[in-house]
Design a protein around this motif. Sequence first.
Motif, PDB file in Angstrom:
ATOM      1  N   LYS A  23     -21.849   6.194  24.089  1.00 40.72           N
ATOM      2  CA  LYS A  23     -20.467   5.720  24.029  1.00 40.72           C
ATOM      3  C   LYS A  23     -20.304   4.526  24.956  1.00 40.72           C
ATOM      4  CE  LYS A  23     -15.691   7.294  24.576  1.00 40.72           C
ATOM      5  NZ  LYS A  23     -14.827   8.436  24.936  1.00 40.72           N
ATOM      6  N   ASP A  24     -19.718   3.434  24.432  1.00 40.30           N
ATOM      7  CA  ASP A  24     -19.509   2.255  25.260  1.00 40.30           C
ATOM      8  C   ASP A  24     -18.053   1.813  25.201  1.00 40.30           C
ATOM      9  OD1 ASP A  24     -20.974   0.886  22.507  1.00 40.30           O
ATOM     10  OD2 ASP A  24     -19.038   0.112  23.133  1.00 40.30           O
ATOM     11  N   GLY A  60     -16.370  -3.109  20.041  1.00 39.88           N
ATOM     12  CA  GLY A  60     -16.055  -2.294  18.882  1.00 39.88           C
ATOM     13  C   GLY A  60     -16.522  -2.932  17.581  1.00 39.88           C
ATOM     14  N   ILE A  61     -16.282  -2.235  16.486  1.00 43.50           N
ATOM     15  CA  ILE A  61     -16.747  -2.664  15.158  1.00 43.50           C
ATOM     16  C   ILE A  61     -15.566  -2.654  14.203  1.00 43.50           C
ATOM     17  CG2 ILE A  61     -18.367  -2.190  13.277  1.00 43.50           C
ATOM     18  CD1 ILE A  61     -20.034  -0.613  15.306  1.00 43.50           C
ATOM     19  N   SER A  62     -15.434  -3.700  13.422  1.00 41.72           N
ATOM     20  CA  SER A  62     -14.361  -3.784  12.430  1.00 41.72           C
ATOM     21  C   SER A  62     -14.591  -2.754  11.321  1.00 41.72           C
ATOM     22  CB  SER A  62     -14.315  -5.192  11.836  1.00 41.72           C
ATOM     23  OG  SER A  62     -13.400  -5.236  10.765  1.00 41.72           O
ATOM     24  N   PRO A  63     -13.528  -2.105  10.822  1.00 41.78           N
ATOM     25  CA  PRO A  63     -13.694  -1.121   9.731  1.00 41.78           C
ATOM     26  C   PRO A  63     -14.323  -1.710   8.476  1.00 41.78           C
ATOM     27  CG  PRO A  63     -11.505  -0.951  10.723  1.00 41.78           C
ATOM     28  CD  PRO A  63     -12.149  -2.191  11.303  1.00 41.78           C
ATOM     29  N   ASP A  64     -14.214  -3.040   8.287  1.00 40.38           N
ATOM     30  CA  ASP A  64     -14.783  -3.660   7.090  1.00 40.38           C
ATOM     31  C   ASP A  64     -16.301  -3.569   7.056  1.00 40.38           C
ATOM     32  OD1 ASP A  64     -12.344  -6.344   7.274  1.00 40.38           O
ATOM     33  OD2 ASP A  64     -12.214  -4.339   6.413  1.00 40.38           O
ATOM     34  N   PHE A  65     -16.947  -3.400   8.223  1.00 40.78           N
ATOM     35  CA  PHE A  65     -18.412  -3.403   8.273  1.00 40.78           C
ATOM     36  C   PHE A  65     -18.997  -2.011   8.487  1.00 40.78           C
ATOM     37  CE2 PHE A  65     -18.711  -7.919   8.238  1.00 40.78           C
ATOM     38  CZ  PHE A  65     -17.607  -8.385   8.956  1.00 40.78           C
ATOM     39  N   MET A  66     -18.134  -0.971   8.601  1.00 42.92           N
ATOM     40  CA  MET A  66     -18.624   0.360   8.948  1.00 42.92           C
ATOM     41  C   MET A  66     -19.528   0.945   7.853  1.00 42.92           C
ATOM     42  SD  MET A  66     -17.342   1.228  11.956  1.00 42.92           S
ATOM     43  CE  MET A  66     -16.975   2.957  12.125  1.00 42.92           C
ATOM     44  N   ASP A  67     -19.175   0.694   6.579  1.00 42.04           N
ATOM     45  CA  ASP A  67     -19.930   1.318   5.487  1.00 42.04           C
ATOM     46  C   ASP A  67     -21.354   0.785   5.386  1.00 42.04           C
ATOM     47  OD1 ASP A  67     -17.012   1.424   3.332  1.00 42.04           O
ATOM     48  OD2 ASP A  67     -17.725   2.795   4.877  1.00 42.04           O
ATOM     49  N   LYS A 107     -11.913  -1.514  21.664  1.00 40.74           N
ATOM     50  CA  LYS A 107     -11.886  -0.333  22.522  1.00 40.74           C
ATOM     51  C   LYS A 107     -13.258   0.317  22.693  1.00 40.74           C
ATOM     52  CE  LYS A 107      -7.087   0.863  21.604  1.00 40.74           C
ATOM     53  NZ  LYS A 107      -6.157   1.938  21.184  1.00 40.74           N
ATOM     54  N   GLY A 108     -14.244  -0.093  21.908  1.00 44.37           N
ATOM     55  CA  GLY A 108     -15.585   0.453  22.084  1.00 44.37           C
ATOM     56  C   GLY A 108     -16.056   1.248  20.888  1.00 44.37           C
ATOM     57  N   SER A 109     -17.286   1.730  20.987  1.00 42.39           N
ATOM     58  CA  SER A 109     -17.920   2.466  19.892  1.00 42.39           C
ATOM     59  C   SER A 109     -18.655   3.674  20.441  1.00 42.39           C
ATOM     60  CB  SER A 109     -18.906   1.561  19.125  1.00 42.39           C
ATOM     61  OG  SER A 109     -18.290   0.371  18.689  1.00 42.39           O
ATOM     62  N   THR A 110     -18.830   4.671  19.576  1.00 41.85           N
ATOM     63  CA  THR A 110     -19.622   5.860  19.915  1.00 41.85           C
ATOM     64  C   THR A 110     -20.600   6.103  18.770  1.00 41.85           C
ATOM     65  OG1 THR A 110     -17.796   6.832  21.143  1.00 41.85           O
ATOM     66  CG2 THR A 110     -19.586   8.297  20.477  1.00 41.85           C
ATOM     67  N   PHE A 111     -21.898   5.899  19.053  1.00 40.48           N
ATOM     68  CA  PHE A 111     -22.950   6.185  18.081  1.00 40.48           C
ATOM     69  C   PHE A 111     -23.500   7.575  18.371  1.00 40.48           C
ATOM     70  CE2 PHE A 111     -22.702   1.655  17.671  1.00 40.48           C
ATOM     71  CZ  PHE A 111     -23.069   1.391  16.365  1.00 40.48           C
ATOM     72  N   SER A 112     -23.520   8.435  17.385  1.00 38.07           N
ATOM     73  CA  SER A 112     -24.004   9.811  17.546  1.00 38.07           C
ATOM     74  C   SER A 112     -25.087  10.095  16.520  1.00 38.07           C
ATOM     75  CB  SER A 112     -22.845  10.804  17.373  1.00 38.07           C
ATOM     76  OG  SER A 112     -21.760  10.478  18.211  1.00 38.07           O
ATOM     77  N   PHE A 113     -26.026  10.969  16.911  1.00 37.08           N
ATOM     78  CA  PHE A 113     -27.036  11.403  15.954  1.00 37.08           C
ATOM     79  C   PHE A 113     -27.502  12.808  16.303  1.00 37.08           C
ATOM     80  CE2 PHE A 113     -31.002  11.294  18.390  1.00 37.08           C
ATOM     81  CZ  PHE A 113     -30.660  10.489  19.472  1.00 37.08           C
TER      82      PHE A 113
END
Length: 705
Positions: free
Chosen positions: A536-537, A541-548, A594-600
């Motif tokens: 988590k950082d 952040g990442i725009s919703p347009d690129f999430m897929d 606001k940042g991103s959280t990558f989980s796996f």
Amino acid sequence: MVSRKKLLLSLVIFLSIMVCWPVLAAQSLTQVKIGVLANRGVDQCLKQWQPTADYLTETIPGLSFEIIPLDYNEVYQTVEKQKVDLVLVNSSFYVEIERWYDANRIATMKTSYMGMAFKKYGGVIFWRKDRKEIRYLDDIRGKKFMTTNESSMAWRAIWRELKERGIDPYRHLNIDFAGTHDKVVYAILGGKADVGGTRTGILERMQAEGKIRLEDFTVIENLTGETSELPFVCSTREYPEWPIAKLAETPDELAEKVAAALVRLPSDAPAAVKAEIAGWTIPLNYQPVKECLRYLKLGPYKDLGKITLKDVIFNYWRWILFAVIAFFSMIAFTGVILRLNSHLKRSKRMLQEEIEEHHKTFEALKAAKELADQASRAKSEFLANMSHEIRTPMSGVIAAAELAMNESLPSQAEHYLKIIFSSANSLLHLINDILDFSKIEVNQFSLEQKPFMLDEIVERVVNLFFNSAAIKHIEIQTDIDPQIPQALVGDPMRFQQILTNLVGNAVKFTDKGNILIGAKALEVSTKAVELEMWVKDTGVGISPDFMDNLFEPFTQADASDTRRYEGSGMGLSLCKRLVEMMDGKIWVESQPGKGSTFSFTAKLKRQTTGPTEKVQREKEEDTIVTKTPDIMKLKAIKADLKNLSEGLRLFDPQKVSEQMQKLKGCISPEAFNRLTSLVELYDYEEAGEIVSGLLKNSETGEKQD
């Protein structure tokens, strides 16, 4: 003679029964059921009208009254099967059951508001005030319109006004029915519909109950221009209030008693207050309701204006004559059609030949696609082989640049060497990703199964980015659940590679704040464990347009030539492939700015040797190593360390491998495993620091760990 007497006696008895039957029926009727249209729901219906039933029970001796709530779909069936004795429904329903089932109104309800009584009501058209795109009635075209039910008088009043103004609700609007007036209001307030339609007084009552605020809505008022005496907002014509009606089989005597009791009900009586009415009055004239239904061609008037055969002939004889002429003209042209039929058969044969040609073309395209797939696989194999061959000379370039930087050079030359060193390292990292990705593409990639410690993997990743995070004043924190088993079996290098990519991205895209590496156990057994890890950082952040498409290969959130952050777009795709090979999944949650959280998640085996045995082994190794130093052995260790250090500096894999094998028996297993992992991950800088520490300790005879 006897037969005639018997016949006469039977006739007298029959006539007596027919005359006395209504009286007997009225006397035998003790339980009276009143069906009430539950336009605001069953609970609200019982709460509102049960006091009226109690009032009638107390007022009319020998009778007990019961409220039967009816939804819009139950009214006709209930009346037809005579399941109730009296019905209290809206004006529209009453006109229909009066026509079809001979119902007869006995009293009309008076509504109450602010101490005043009213005998009429209408419909209200409204929408949420913040819907700036809807300002006038014509703006509702194409919008979702929510109302109670198709049989609601309020809806039919609204329908009439819309139709008169050129808006056909079933063509120009998206109609939906909520069932109750309260649900309509909540649907508009919650954004589930654009425009709502309800009866007058609903909005004011819900505001009085504290459920809504009237100022939150925009209401269309007085479409007809007629003077209204109602204190409510109203959009349509006004129609008589709800009547209470008796069914055809209900005795007139009972209806008279109920009507008299209702008309005598004071406006301040508990039954009237609970029903939110001002009492009852004599039955009103429901002709305006009939005119509305006639205009809409609903209920009893749905067949209004149907044209008979006689009317058709009278009004459309010219068209009929034209049709007859056309018919005989068709016969005249039959010969032409037959000739055209032969042309059609010929065209059909030509079309069939063309279809067969297209089929052959399709088969050729299919074969070409298979060749293209084979070429793609060959390309991936070639790319994997070339990446492997390029990596070795690139390591030499990095080693040569590092050796040159250790020499005394002019500042400009040193600057150029640093550029070479940095660019070569980036290129080497890219080549490694391409190699792994290509191996996965051609199914030549497999995970190893080696024992490792989870906390050591996390520690290595933190140490790897410590300096780069410190330069940006970013704090890297860890949150590892202490209940997670630390001794695991899997591919530590690939597991660390996933974490390294995620933490590296977090450091790259974070300019302030912190980065959190977390882990918890989703499922733990004696032989395996399923982990969930996250990074988590507080970055961009990442725009919703690129999430897929974020985990697709060669894809970046910013793919422009002037993007701020560098990268090939392969890291996350490679992470996704590796995670899936570990029977897990990877996902991201992010908000721009606001940042991103990558989980796996990953499924790993547990080591058969527990942490307690590992600690005991370390203690035994400490005891052995702290004995009086063997001077000759220390010299050998020092020589091997120097050779290893030289191999690390020169990036000679063969030389490093030979020196590592010699060093294996001279230092502790933990130090040897750490050096091996660092060398496998090409982190020669940290490996060199460890070797330097070992050299220093070898001179003083301290433990080699």
